[in-house]
Design an enzyme around this catalytic site. Sequence first.
Site, short mmCIF file in Angstrom:
data_model
loop_
_atom_site.label_atom_id
_atom_site.label_comp_id
_atom_site.label_asym_id
_atom_site.label_seq_id
_atom_site.Cartn_x
_atom_site.Cartn_y
_atom_site.Cartn_z
N GLY A 88 0.82 -1.22 0.00
CA GLY A 88 0.00 0.00 0.00
C GLY A 88 0.85 1.27 0.00
N SER A 133 2.29 2.07 -5.40
CA SER A 133 3.10 1.74 -6.58
C SER A 133 2.45 2.24 -7.88
CB SER A 133 3.35 0.24 -6.66
OG SER A 133 2.15 -0.47 -6.55
N SER A 134 1.12 2.22 -7.96
CA SER A 134 0.45 2.65 -9.20
C SER A 134 0.69 4.13 -9.45
CB SER A 134 -1.06 2.42 -9.11
OG SER A 134 -1.33 1.11 -8.74
N ASP A 188 -1.41 10.35 -3.09
CA ASP A 188 -0.26 9.49 -3.43
C ASP A 188 0.46 10.01 -4.67
OD1 ASP A 188 -2.60 8.94 -4.79
OD2 ASP A 188 -2.61 6.79 -4.37
#
Length: 321
Positions: free
Chosen positions: A107, A110-111, A154
């Site tokens: 979590g 990474s995307s 993120d």
Amino acid sequence: MFMINVSAPGKLMLFGEHAVVYGKPCIVTAVDHRMSVSINYNEDDIIILNAPEVNIKDLKVNLKDLKKEHPKGAKFVLKAVDNFFDKYNVNKGLKINTKSEFSSLFGFGSSSAVTVSTIKALSILFNIAMTKKEIFDLSYKTVLDIQGSGSGFDVAAATWGGTLYYVKGGKIMEELEIDNIPLIVGYTGIKADTVTLMNSVKKQMEDEPERISKIYNDMEKIADESKKYFYKKDWKMIGKFMNDNQNLLRQIKVSTPELERLIGASIKAGAYGAKLSGAGGGDCMIALGINDNINKIEKSIESMGGKIIQVNSNAEGVRCD
Ligand code: MEV
């Protein structure tokens, strides 16, 4: 033309997860586990993608098929390419390799990190100057095109790095000038599904808007208040805010027995505070401890089945390597 190598950091949410989806601020720090992308031109009108960490080996996509469905592990990179080509009206065959220093199971985002790295690498390859805000905007659009929802915190961490006070879509983006935060990270061993957790919270918001809004207002106060204590390095107060934030996360039912076990173990071993980090449901918890008690906290988390992941906070944002 040489390969262009770019990397972007992963992230850990410190305060305000879930509330940030509803327009409240959050505090996120970038961590020194990076996702790398190497890009070069390909002679043919084909994109060849290798992404071993998500089991993509020599995937060949014809440029005319870029908008079609692709395997799960290839989606973010290929959508980033497609969005970049559309925005800047370019089109060329590419060789792309990705490499991750961290498991997509943690979590750590990474995307988002691979999306930001891809956009930045393309801007260098095609010699198109992009500001950080432009990289963020195109990367956030890419993530939304695929996931349909998300605050983009993120993506912001992968782009700017450091520790950020952030409001959805980059509406507010404040870089906090602070040093390394003494974080201890414990992985539960359980992969959480962010979208499922976001939907469960959405349902609670629909059913009990007053109760959930009050929780989000309390989370907002924590994110706002905590800023000055980060600057003072008052880890005791930051720890107290972490415990308060965790209490609120329990009330929206995103904590789990596994997370609670690791959080409880770290508090028992003397951590100033501890909470889940991210969507909940699994993934990682974070605890705050300094010098002499770090070892004890780590051992305590491990004794409850957690895996310690060594990270440094405030990592550098996307960069050319
Ligand atoms: C997931 O890591 C954090 C959430 O707040 C979702 C988001 O901000 O996109 C639950």
